[in-house]
Motif scaffolding. Structure first.
Motif, PDB file in Angstrom:
ATOM      1  N   THR A 216     -46.496  10.376 -11.722  1.00  0.00           N
ATOM      2  CA  THR A 216     -47.418  11.386 -12.265  1.00  0.00           C
ATOM      3  C   THR A 216     -47.944  10.983 -13.636  1.00  0.00           C
ATOM      4  O   THR A 216     -47.199  10.485 -14.478  1.00  0.00           O
ATOM      5  CB  THR A 216     -46.724  12.759 -12.423  1.00  0.00           C
ATOM      6  N   GLY A 217     -49.218  11.245 -13.859  1.00  0.00           N
ATOM      7  CA  GLY A 217     -49.766  11.094 -15.197  1.00  0.00           C
ATOM      8  C   GLY A 217     -49.159  12.107 -16.152  1.00  0.00           C
ATOM      9  O   GLY A 217     -49.056  11.869 -17.362  1.00  0.00           O
ATOM     10  N   ALA A 218     -48.690  13.226 -15.602  1.00  0.00           N
ATOM     11  CA  ALA A 218     -48.080  14.272 -16.424  1.00  0.00           C
ATOM     12  C   ALA A 218     -46.773  13.811 -17.053  1.00  0.00           C
ATOM     13  O   ALA A 218     -46.306  14.432 -18.022  1.00  0.00           O
ATOM     14  CB  ALA A 218     -47.839  15.523 -15.585  1.00  0.00           C
ATOM     15  N   GLN A 219     -46.173  12.747 -16.538  1.00  0.00           N
ATOM     16  CA  GLN A 219     -44.942  12.235 -17.161  1.00  0.00           C
ATOM     17  C   GLN A 219     -45.210  11.841 -18.607  1.00  0.00           C
ATOM     18  O   GLN A 219     -44.347  12.020 -19.468  1.00  0.00           O
ATOM     19  CB  GLN A 219     -44.395  11.038 -16.365  1.00  0.00           C
ATOM     20  N   LEU A 220     -46.398  11.290 -18.884  1.00  0.00           N
ATOM     21  CA  LEU A 220     -46.718  10.914 -20.261  1.00  0.00           C
ATOM     22  C   LEU A 220     -46.752  12.131 -21.176  1.00  0.00           C
ATOM     23  O   LEU A 220     -46.403  12.048 -22.350  1.00  0.00           O
ATOM     24  CB  LEU A 220     -48.057  10.173 -20.328  1.00  0.00           C
ATOM     25  N   VAL A 221     -47.184  13.277 -20.643  1.00  0.00           N
ATOM     26  CA  VAL A 221     -47.188  14.510 -21.415  1.00  0.00           C
ATOM     27  C   VAL A 221     -45.752  14.982 -21.651  1.00  0.00           C
ATOM     28  O   VAL A 221     -45.410  15.471 -22.729  1.00  0.00           O
ATOM     29  CB  VAL A 221     -48.001  15.603 -20.693  1.00  0.00           C
ATOM     30  N   SER A 222     -44.903  14.805 -20.652  1.00  0.00           N
ATOM     31  CA  SER A 222     -43.522  15.296 -20.733  1.00  0.00           C
ATOM     32  C   SER A 222     -42.659  14.452 -21.661  1.00  0.00           C
ATOM     33  O   SER A 222     -41.961  14.983 -22.534  1.00  0.00           O
ATOM     34  CB  SER A 222     -42.891  15.316 -19.335  1.00  0.00           C
ATOM     35  N   THR A 223     -42.684  13.123 -21.471  1.00  0.00           N
ATOM     36  CA  THR A 223     -41.743  12.273 -22.224  1.00  0.00           C
ATOM     37  C   THR A 223     -42.416  11.100 -22.928  1.00  0.00           C
ATOM     38  O   THR A 223     -41.734  10.281 -23.536  1.00  0.00           O
ATOM     39  CB  THR A 223     -40.625  11.735 -21.301  1.00  0.00           C
ATOM     40  N   GLY A 224     -43.742  10.990 -22.843  1.00  0.00           N
ATOM     41  CA  GLY A 224     -44.458   9.998 -23.634  1.00  0.00           C
ATOM     42  C   GLY A 224     -44.645   8.650 -22.973  1.00  0.00           C
ATOM     43  O   GLY A 224     -44.309   8.453 -21.807  1.00  0.00           O
ATOM     44  N   LYS A 225     -45.168   7.716 -23.761  1.00  0.00           N
ATOM     45  CA  LYS A 225     -45.505   6.382 -23.263  1.00  0.00           C
ATOM     46  C   LYS A 225     -44.336   5.401 -23.297  1.00  0.00           C
ATOM     47  O   LYS A 225     -44.390   4.361 -22.647  1.00  0.00           O
ATOM     48  CB  LYS A 225     -46.661   5.797 -24.071  1.00  0.00           C
TER      49      LYS A 225
END
Length: 211
Positions: free
Chosen positions: A90-99
């Motif tokens: 998910t692209g939302a993983q970057l929102v959750s825990t970052g790059k």
């Protein structure tokens, strides 16, 4: 994700003496490609996964979780005690825990913490996400199938919801008998400066004690 676990599998096989206590290790590659064609699924299609669950397609870009669902179902049938799946889910993983940090979701708190520690040791950092099946199941509610393949509310912990979609394909008896499931969403740390980072090889290797 598939590249990461494949690289880890090769590394572990080369270091077999270091992880002899693990018993048999099996690799299942779950690979999907977005492609237009006569055989491609479409919105409103209903498909049946290996687990027997029916899925109403409401997002054709949420294809990775479909093959992951089949992968974990296959692993249950193969008699695995511990199942680890890894994907740029998910692209939302970057929102959750970052790059820099992937997200781990697990039904076992001990294994979850072991992943965090393995991340610190290897440099493939990972941070826990939410594991609350009773909260997230309704996000996939369908009137014509066991579930949809994408959430109805994109503001409700999307990455954890996607992980729970994969989890729903695990065999219930396998779970009741103490099966351990570990899910790694590594969309963020998998790429840097338009190149793959090799994320996952070190994490899995450290988790299995060969790093």
């Amino acid at each position: 994700g598939a590249a990461g676990v494949m690289g880890a599998f090769e590394y572990i096989c080369e270091s077999a003496d270091s992880c002899s206590g693990w018993g048999e290790i099996e690799l299942i590659l779950c690979v999907a490609e977005n492609c237009i064609g006569a055989a491609a699924f479409r919105n409103d299609d209903i498909i049946t996964l290996l687990s027997g669950r029916t899925v109403e397609i409401n997002n054709t870009d949420a294809e990775g979780r479909l093959v992951l669902g089949d992968g974990v179902a296959r692993a249950c049938r193969g008699g695995a005690d511990v199942i680890l799946d890894m994907a740029t889910l998910t692209g939302a993983q970057l929102v959750s825990t970052g790059k820099k940090h992937a997200m781990v979701v697990s039904n076992d708190e001990g294994w979850e913490q072991a992943c965090v520690e393995a991340g610190k040791k290897s440099g493939d950092l990972v941070h826990p996400g939410l594991f609350v099946p009773e909260w997230f199941g309704d996000e996939f509610k369908s009137q014509v199938a066991d579930s949809k393949n994408s959430v109805k509310d994109r503001m409700n912990a999307q990455s954890s919801c996607a992980a729970h979609f994969v989890y729903s394909n695990l065999d219930e008896k396998w779970l009741e008998e103490g099966g351990t499931w570990i899910h790694i969403d590594m969309a963020g740390p998998s790429v840097e400066a338009e190149r793959g980072t090799g994320y996952g090889v070190g994490l899995v290797g450290a988790l299995m004690g060969v790093v």
